[in-house]
Each structure stands twice: as structure tokens, then as C-alpha cells.
Design a protein around this motif. Structure first.
Motif, mmCIF file in Angstrom:
data_model
loop_
_atom_site.group_PDB
_atom_site.id
_atom_site.type_symbol
_atom_site.label_atom_id
_atom_site.label_comp_id
_atom_site.label_asym_id
_atom_site.label_seq_id
_atom_site.Cartn_x
_atom_site.Cartn_y
_atom_site.Cartn_z
ATOM 1 N N PHE A 1 -2.959 -29.487 48.643
ATOM 2 C CA PHE A 1 -3.373 -30.791 48.306
ATOM 3 C C PHE A 1 -4.975 -30.723 48.050
ATOM 4 O O PHE A 1 -5.659 -31.547 47.820
ATOM 5 C CB PHE A 1 -3.155 -31.904 49.120
ATOM 6 N N VAL A 2 -5.698 -29.622 48.427
ATOM 7 C CA VAL A 2 -6.962 -29.428 48.239
ATOM 8 C C VAL A 2 -7.385 -28.304 47.355
ATOM 9 O O VAL A 2 -6.803 -27.228 47.296
ATOM 10 C CB VAL A 2 -7.665 -28.954 49.662
ATOM 11 N N PRO A 3 -8.160 -28.396 46.534
ATOM 12 C CA PRO A 3 -8.799 -27.511 45.337
ATOM 13 C C PRO A 3 -9.177 -26.117 46.063
ATOM 14 O O PRO A 3 -9.767 -26.238 46.948
ATOM 15 C CB PRO A 3 -9.780 -28.240 44.409
ATOM 16 N N ASN B 1 -13.215 -29.347 53.732
ATOM 17 C CA ASN B 1 -12.153 -28.575 54.531
ATOM 18 C C ASN B 1 -12.782 -27.992 55.862
ATOM 19 O O ASN B 1 -11.873 -28.456 57.153
ATOM 20 C CB ASN B 1 -11.900 -27.325 54.055
ATOM 21 N N TYR B 2 -13.829 -28.165 56.192
ATOM 22 C CA TYR B 2 -14.549 -27.931 57.484
ATOM 23 C C TYR B 2 -14.216 -29.042 58.507
ATOM 24 O O TYR B 2 -13.742 -28.866 59.659
ATOM 25 C CB TYR B 2 -16.053 -27.992 57.505
ATOM 26 N N SER B 3 -14.055 -30.303 57.959
ATOM 27 C CA SER B 3 -13.943 -31.572 58.772
ATOM 28 C C SER B 3 -12.238 -31.887 58.647
ATOM 29 O O SER B 3 -11.733 -32.333 59.784
ATOM 30 C CB SER B 3 -14.703 -32.727 58.218
ATOM 31 N N MET C 1 -6.518 -37.634 55.169
ATOM 32 C CA MET C 1 -7.924 -37.511 54.088
ATOM 33 C C MET C 1 -8.702 -38.653 54.376
ATOM 34 O O MET C 1 -9.649 -38.571 54.400
ATOM 35 C CB MET C 1 -7.438 -37.088 52.617
ATOM 36 N N ILE C 2 -8.036 -39.704 54.323
ATOM 37 C CA ILE C 2 -8.747 -40.952 54.388
ATOM 38 C C ILE C 2 -9.256 -40.883 55.748
ATOM 39 O O ILE C 2 -10.647 -41.363 55.853
ATOM 40 C CB ILE C 2 -8.025 -42.269 54.011
ATOM 41 N N GLY D 1 -15.324 -37.057 48.114
ATOM 42 C CA GLY D 1 -14.174 -36.446 47.300
ATOM 43 C C GLY D 1 -12.987 -36.576 48.072
ATOM 44 O O GLY D 1 -11.945 -36.416 47.383
ATOM 45 N N LEU D 2 -12.947 -36.592 49.495
ATOM 46 C CA LEU D 2 -11.711 -36.855 50.170
ATOM 47 C C LEU D 2 -10.912 -38.372 49.674
ATOM 48 O O LEU D 2 -9.677 -38.051 49.663
ATOM 49 C CB LEU D 2 -11.757 -37.093 51.642
#
Length: 292
Positions: A21-23, A37-39, A75-76, A116-117
Motif C-alpha cells: 500500500f506504499v509507493p 516508512n520510517y514512522s 496510516m492515519i 502523504g500518509l
């Protein structure tokens, strides 16, 4: 299944699926993808994904259809943590045992990582393989719970309450919105995807409301007496920022009693579902007496 095993299982489900779900970060704007992604991959209890999946299982018999929603809610949640830690908000330099996103990537990239998330979360929801009517309701539930009348609204009350005394009722509203609404979103999304009725969803929302308040009061207690190494973040930041907490209104013993009161209400809300809800009922106790 024990609560610990449930959380491990659903954490593994999250970890096994989140990359879908992440580019890809191998692009000219890849730094912001690396930052989010780090978080997003920094660990944590994965409570909200677990709630989505377990409530879907409670009503649908399996959790797989709810995986996109579990990813979306986390993500939120992650975006909210990135923004919470920024200097203009809580100004926290550590999160989950490592430097906060803005310390690692700079304030500008961290801000954009949080931004972005948010659309990535709704893109994840778009991958739900459910009836279109359910998908539309799911989008509305998450938008309402994380938006200005939900989590964001609670954050506004929190910021505007710094350095001033507020009534206890206002603090309860603040936490119902800031912490509780995203927990509600997780629970309700699982219910919708699993096929719960309106009356069943109302009982589950009662559970969400009460574990949310118990969770936050326990958080306030830990911020005062917890172990920073166990928590993975500094303690005492609420006091340093002159924030209103439940311990602004009551002693630690009184706060512990409030945790028990809300936890008992949460467990009662699910009692009519029988043994199928045992893990969620035990989860309420687990959260009430955690040390991180």
C-alpha cells in the motif's frame, strides 16, 4: 487465543501487507516515502489494526477482507504521531525508542510525510473487496473520525487548552475526539466489513468509547510515573508542555479507579456476544494495566 498472541498475529499481518500500500521510494521524491516508512514501520502495539481485524472476525468469521482497512487506520494513526511530535505541536524528539520523524528527516519532510500518509490511507480503503455501499460507508467513517469533527478537532482543543485550566468535561471531550475517535473508526470499520447490524455496531462503539478513555487515562498515568525506556519516549512531556491531563483533576489512585470504571463499561458492552468476544474483552484489561 491470548491477547498477546492476537497482537503478535495481527502485527505480522500488518507487516506482511503494508508494503503493498506504499509507493516505491526509488524516485526523485523518494525521501518523503522513506520518511513515512520510517514512522509507519517503527513498530508499536498495532492496536488499531488489531481492532479492525478482530471486529471483522467477530462478525464475519475471518479477518482477511479487512486488511486494507487495518492498514488505512494505522496510516492515519502514524500521520497523527508524526505531526504530534513536531515542534509546533508537542515538540517530542523520541518516538517508539528512536528519533522522531522530524529529528531524523527534518521538519519539512516530516510534515509532508504526515500529509502523504493521509491520502495513502484512503487509497488503501479503495482496495477493499466489499460491496460498493460498504466501501462508501467505510470511507465516510474514517474521514469523519480523523477529521475536524474527530481527531483533528480534539487536537485543536488540546493545543488551545495549553497553559490554561479547562473543565474536566472539556478534557473528556478532548480525549473522546483526539484519541477515542480513531479507536472508534477501527472498531466500526471492522464491524461494517464483517457484516454487523446497526444495533451491534452501537454496542461496539460503546466498547470503543470506553477503552479509548481508559487508554488515555492510563497514558496520563504512565507519562507521570512510567519508564521512558519501556515507553520508548520521554516521560513528563505533558507537564513540561503545561497540558491538561486527567491527573490535573485527580490523584493517581483516583485515576486508576477511572481506568477500571471505563474498562468495566467496555467489557459489559460486548458481553452479549458471548465467547466470540473473549479476546476483545481481555484486550480491555490488557490496555488498562499496560506499562507502555
Amino acid at each position: 487465543m491470548t491477547v498477546e498472541k492476537m497482537l503478535v498475529e495481527y502485527t505480522n499481518v500488518f507487516n506482511d501487507n503494508v508494503e503493498k500500500f506504499v509507493p516505491d521510494s526509488s524516485c526523485e521524491y523518494g525521501r518523503v516515502i522513506e520518511a513515512l516508512n520510517y514512522s509507519l514501520l517503527a513498530g508499536g502495539k498495532r492496536l488499531r489494526p488489531a481492532l479492525v481485524l478482530e471486529f471483522c472476525k467477530l462478525f464475519g468469521g475471518e479477518y482477511a477482507p479487512a486488511i486494507p482497512a487495518a492498514i488505512a487506520v494505522e496510516m492515519i494513526h502514524t500521520y497523527s504521531l508524526i505531526h504530534d511530535d513536531l515542534p509546533c505541536m508537542d515538540n517530542d524528539e523520541m518516538r517508539r525508542g528512536k528519533p522522531s520523524c522530524h529529528i531524523a528527516y527534518g521538519e519539512d519532510i516530516a510534515l509532508l510525510a504526515g500529509d502523504g500518509l493521509q491520502p495513502l490511507a484512503f487509497a488503501a480503503l479503495a482496495k477493499l473487496e466489499v460491496e460498493p455501499s460498504k466501501a462508501i460507508i467505510a470511507v465516510k467513517v474514517l474521514a469523519d473520525c480523523c477529521g475536524v469533527c474527530g481527531m483533528v478537532g480534539g487536537q485543536v482543543i488540546d493545543l488551545e487548552s495549553e497553559n490554561k485550566k479547562i473543565p474536566l468535561d472539556t478534557l473528556v471531550l478532548l480525549q473522546k475526539l483526539k484519541t477515542g475517535k480513531l479507536i472508534e473508526a477501527a472498531v466500526v470499520l471492522g464491524c461494517i466489513i464483517g457484516g454487523a447490524t446497526e444495533s451491534e455496531i452501537e454496542l461496539c462503539k460503546e466498547y470503543a468509547l470506553n477503552i479509548g478513555l481508559a487508554f488515555q487515562i492510563r497514558d496520563d498515568i504512565l507519562d507521570l510515573i512510567g519508564d521512558a525506556d519501556v515507553l520508548g519516549k520521554p516521560i513528563g512531556s505533558d507537564k513540561d508542555n503545561e497540558k491538561n491531563t486527567f491527573l490535573s483533576f485527580m490523584s493517581i489512585d483516583e485515576a486508576e479507579n477511572e481506568v477500571k470504571k471505563y474498562t468495566d463499561k467496555a467489557k459489559l458492552a460486548l458481553s452479549s456476544f458471548g465467547e466470540k468476544a473473549d479476546c476483545l474483552i481481555n484486550l480491555a484489561d490488557y490496555l488498562a494495566y499496560r506499562n507502555n
